[in-house]
Structures are given as C-alpha cells and as structure tokens.
Design a protein around this motif. Structure first.
Motif, PDB file in Angstrom:
ATOM      1  N   MET A  23      -3.480   4.330   5.181  1.00  0.00           N
ATOM      2  CA  MET A  23      -2.342   3.663   5.806  1.00  0.00           C
ATOM      3  C   MET A  23      -2.630   3.295   7.257  1.00  0.00           C
ATOM      4  N   ALA A  24      -3.300   4.198   7.973  1.00  0.00           N
ATOM      5  CA  ALA A  24      -3.629   3.912   9.376  1.00  0.00           C
ATOM      6  C   ALA A  24      -4.588   2.734   9.481  1.00  0.00           C
ATOM      7  N   ASN A  25      -5.609   2.705   8.618  1.00  0.00           N
ATOM      8  CA  ASN A  25      -6.567   1.595   8.648  1.00  0.00           C
ATOM      9  C   ASN A  25      -5.900   0.278   8.273  1.00  0.00           C
ATOM     10  N   LEU A  26      -5.060   0.310   7.253  1.00  0.00           N
ATOM     11  CA  LEU A  26      -4.397  -0.923   6.837  1.00  0.00           C
ATOM     12  C   LEU A  26      -3.422  -1.424   7.901  1.00  0.00           C
ATOM     13  N   PHE A  27      -2.730  -0.500   8.542  1.00  0.00           N
ATOM     14  CA  PHE A  27      -1.808  -0.900   9.608  1.00  0.00           C
ATOM     15  C   PHE A  27      -2.568  -1.513  10.777  1.00  0.00           C
ATOM     16  N   GLN A  28      -3.711  -0.934  11.103  1.00  0.00           N
ATOM     17  CA  GLN A  28      -4.518  -1.491  12.191  1.00  0.00           C
ATOM     18  C   GLN A  28      -5.063  -2.865  11.822  1.00  0.00           C
ATOM     19  N   ALA A  29      -5.486  -3.028  10.567  1.00  0.00           N
ATOM     20  CA  ALA A  29      -5.977  -4.337  10.122  1.00  0.00           C
ATOM     21  C   ALA A  29      -4.864  -5.379  10.148  1.00  0.00           C
ATOM     22  N   ALA A  30      -3.667  -4.971   9.707  1.00  0.00           N
ATOM     23  CA  ALA A  30      -2.536  -5.899   9.718  1.00  0.00           C
ATOM     24  C   ALA A  30      -2.124  -6.276  11.141  1.00  0.00           C
ATOM     25  N   THR A  31      -2.442  -5.441  12.111  1.00  0.00           N
ATOM     26  CA  THR A  31      -2.134  -5.755  13.508  1.00  0.00           C
ATOM     27  C   THR A  31      -3.148  -6.721  14.097  1.00  0.00           C
ATOM     28  N   PHE A  32      -4.419  -6.547  13.733  1.00  0.00           N
ATOM     29  CA  PHE A  32      -5.470  -7.374  14.320  1.00  0.00           C
ATOM     30  C   PHE A  32      -5.580  -8.746  13.664  1.00  0.00           C
ATOM     31  N   VAL A  33      -5.240  -8.867  12.389  1.00  0.00           N
ATOM     32  CA  VAL A  33      -5.397 -10.151  11.689  1.00  0.00           C
ATOM     33  C   VAL A  33      -4.580 -11.267  12.340  1.00  0.00           C
ATOM     34  N   SER A  47       0.823  -1.214   0.000  1.00  0.00           N
ATOM     35  CA  SER A  47       0.000   0.000   0.000  1.00  0.00           C
ATOM     36  C   SER A  47       0.855   1.261   0.000  1.00  0.00           C
ATOM     37  N   ALA A  48       1.967   1.233   0.734  1.00  0.00           N
ATOM     38  CA  ALA A  48       2.860   2.400   0.743  1.00  0.00           C
ATOM     39  C   ALA A  48       3.446   2.656  -0.644  1.00  0.00           C
ATOM     40  N   ILE A  49       3.813   1.581  -1.344  1.00  0.00           N
ATOM     41  CA  ILE A  49       4.355   1.742  -2.699  1.00  0.00           C
ATOM     42  C   ILE A  49       3.289   2.305  -3.645  1.00  0.00           C
ATOM     43  N   ILE A  50       2.056   1.813  -3.524  1.00  0.00           N
ATOM     44  CA  ILE A  50       0.975   2.303  -4.384  1.00  0.00           C
ATOM     45  C   ILE A  50       0.675   3.771  -4.099  1.00  0.00           C
ATOM     46  N   ILE A  51       0.690   4.153  -2.812  1.00  0.00           N
ATOM     47  CA  ILE A  51       0.431   5.558  -2.458  1.00  0.00           C
ATOM     48  C   ILE A  51       1.497   6.472  -3.052  1.00  0.00           C
ATOM     49  N   VAL A  52       2.746   6.045  -2.982  1.00  0.00           N
ATOM     50  CA  VAL A  52       3.821   6.865  -3.544  1.00  0.00           C
ATOM     51  C   VAL A  52       3.722   6.907  -5.075  1.00  0.00           C
ATOM     52  N   ALA A  53       3.373   5.755  -5.672  1.00  0.00           N
ATOM     53  CA  ALA A  53       3.306   5.703  -7.135  1.00  0.00           C
ATOM     54  C   ALA A  53       2.143   6.524  -7.680  1.00  0.00           C
ATOM     55  N   THR A  54       1.052   6.629  -6.927  1.00  0.00           N
ATOM     56  CA  THR A  54      -0.126   7.393  -7.378  1.00  0.00           C
ATOM     57  C   THR A  54      -0.206   8.731  -6.656  1.00  0.00           C
ATOM     58  N   LYS A  55       0.921   9.323  -6.409  1.00  0.00           N
ATOM     59  CA  LYS A  55       0.970  10.601  -5.694  1.00  0.00           C
ATOM     60  C   LYS A  55       0.205  11.683  -6.461  1.00  0.00           C
ATOM     61  N   GLY A  56      -0.674  12.368  -5.763  1.00  0.00           N
ATOM     62  CA  GLY A  56      -1.454  13.435  -6.366  1.00  0.00           C
ATOM     63  C   GLY A  56      -2.872  13.036  -6.711  1.00  0.00           C
ATOM     64  N   LEU A  57      -3.142  11.725  -6.855  1.00  0.00           N
ATOM     65  CA  LEU A  57      -4.511  11.295  -7.164  1.00  0.00           C
ATOM     66  C   LEU A  57      -5.410  11.353  -5.933  1.00  0.00           C
ATOM     67  N   VAL A  58      -4.833  11.183  -4.750  1.00  0.00           N
ATOM     68  CA  VAL A  58      -5.588  11.201  -3.495  1.00  0.00           C
ATOM     69  C   VAL A  58      -4.910  12.201  -2.575  1.00  0.00           C
ATOM     70  N   SER A  59      -5.693  12.892  -1.775  1.00  0.00           N
ATOM     71  CA  SER A  59      -5.144  13.871  -0.850  1.00  0.00           C
ATOM     72  C   SER A  59      -4.300  13.194   0.222  1.00  0.00           C
ATOM     73  N   PRO A  60      -3.316  13.886   0.770  1.00  0.00           N
ATOM     74  CA  PRO A  60      -2.483  13.285   1.830  1.00  0.00           C
ATOM     75  C   PRO A  60      -3.295  12.829   3.043  1.00  0.00           C
ATOM     76  N   ASN A  61      -4.374  13.541   3.341  1.00  0.00           N
ATOM     77  CA  ASN A  61      -5.204  13.130   4.480  1.00  0.00           C
ATOM     78  C   ASN A  61      -5.816  11.751   4.252  1.00  0.00           C
ATOM     79  N   MET A  62      -6.355  11.544   3.049  1.00  0.00           N
ATOM     80  CA  MET A  62      -6.970  10.253   2.736  1.00  0.00           C
ATOM     81  C   MET A  62      -5.915   9.153   2.650  1.00  0.00           C
ATOM     82  N   ALA A  63      -4.737   9.503   2.134  1.00  0.00           N
ATOM     83  CA  ALA A  63      -3.665   8.507   2.080  1.00  0.00           C
ATOM     84  C   ALA A  63      -3.234   8.098   3.487  1.00  0.00           C
ATOM     85  N   GLY A  64      -3.135   9.085   4.390  1.00  0.00           N
ATOM     86  CA  GLY A  64      -2.793   8.763   5.771  1.00  0.00           C
ATOM     87  C   GLY A  64      -3.864   7.922   6.441  1.00  0.00           C
ATOM     88  N   LEU A  65      -5.136   8.230   6.135  1.00  0.00           N
ATOM     89  CA  LEU A  65      -6.233   7.426   6.694  1.00  0.00           C
ATOM     90  C   LEU A  65      -6.162   5.992   6.203  1.00  0.00           C
TER      91      LEU A  65
END
Length: 222
Positions: free
Chosen positions: A140-150, A120-138
C-alpha cells in the motif's frame, strides 16, 4: 527516467505480492495511455493558441513605444489602449485555457491513481490472510507513493511537450517560400525602364489590412 524506474519497480512489487492486482493494473494502465495520447493533444493545441496570441501583444507594445510621440500628437491614446486591451484579453484567454487544460489533465491522472489505491485496498481486504500485514502495508505504501509521483511526472511531460512547440514553429518557418534574391540576374527583361522616372497615380496605402489608410489617392511624378 529515475522516477519512472522507481514507479515501475514499486508497481511490479505490488503485482508480485497480489497477482489479482495485475488485472486491474493492466486496465488502469491502458486507460492511462489513452488519456495521455488524447488529452496531450488538447494541451498542445491550447499552448499553440497561447503562443499565437502572445505575438500581437508584444508587437503592439513595441510599435506603440516607437511611435508614442505620433500617437500623442494625434490624440489616439484611447484607440491604442483599446486595441492593446483587446490583444491582451485574447492572450489571457488562451493562457487561461492552457493552464485549465493542464490542470484537467492532472485531475484525470490523479483520479487514476486514486482508483489504483482503492482497488489495491479492496484486493488486500478480499485476500486477507494470504499475505502478512507487513507486506500488505508495504504494498500500500509503495502504491500510494507511485500514485503520488505519476501525476507529477505526467505534468512535467505535458508542459515540456507543450513548450517545445516553439521549436516546432521555427521548423515551420523554415518551410516558408523564400523571397527573391537581393541581387537580380544580369539579364534584364525587355520592358526594363531606360530612365529613373517614378510615377505614382492614385496610390493608397495602409500598414495593415485592418488599419485606416495613411495615403489616399496620391499622385507623384519623380
């Protein structure tokens, strides 16, 4: 169920914000299912070994406590101690194998979570500008939390499935052949003895196949 629904919603949010992540998510989810099916079998088998090796330890302790006077009388403490150590070592080996297999399974789940976060981090960097930084941070935070709980959820699932094995053993015991009835039918066979005579000729007896004989060539006529 609550954690699973939360993780699913977080992953769907990331896939909605970054459609390219859907391809990686499908691949990671497929590998996740394969590992769950294959490695849970190993965890279950190690738990079966743990349960099977625990019974001799408990039986040996209970039988030794019941006959401690006889053991001391014949000075066989060292024999029973060595036998207990052997049973205990076998059980501890099976228990360690179960714990290590559970941890190995957890490491695989954590590795998949790390791959998902890195992808996801690679995709966010590769598609820079298509999504706002706030949404990208959201995302990443959700995915990190999911990866912790799984991994945590899969650990609970794996241990629960392994410990339910005790119920499966009870179900297996129900399929064993039943003993003869306590009360025999009224009809007696033709060779039924007419007198209450008991005759034993050269009888030898041991409590278990691996134990020494306690009766040797006994002849009794009662």
């Amino acid at each position: 169920f609550q954690y699973s629904l939360m993780i699913l919603s977080q992953l769907l949010l990331v896939c909605g914000l970054f459609p390219y992540f859907t391809i990686a998510f499908v691949v990671i989810f497929t590998v996740f299912l394969i590992l769950d099916i294959v490695m849970n079998r190993g965890v279950l088998e190690t738990k079966k070994l743990d349960n099977l090796s625990k019974s001799p330890v408990i039986h040996h302790v209970s039988s030794s406590m019941a006959g401690v006077n006889v053991i001391r009388g014949y000075q066989k403490e060292r024999v029973f101690q060595e036998r207990f150590n052997s049973y205990l070592n076998t059980h501890m080996s099976a228990d360690s194998m179960f714990r290590l297999s559970t941890r190995w399974f957890m490491w695989r789940m954590e590795s998949l979570g790390l791959i998902a976060v890195a992808t996801s981090a690679i995709i966010i960097v590769a598609t820079k500008g298509l999504v706002s930084p706030n949404m990208a941070g959201l995302a990443m935070a959700n995915l990190f939390q999911a990866a912790t709980f799984v991994p945590f959820i899969m650990k609970l699932k794996s241990e629960y499935r392994a410990r339910v094995n005790s119920i499966e053993r009870i179900a297996e015991y129900k399929k064993l052949a039943q003993e003869a009835p306590h009360v025999l039918p009224a009809s007696k066979p033709a060779n039924w003895p007419m007198s209450g005579n008991i005759e034993m000729v050269n009888v030898s007896f041991r409590y278990r196949p691996e134990l020494p004989l306690v009766l040797k060539n006994i002849c009794v006529d009662i």
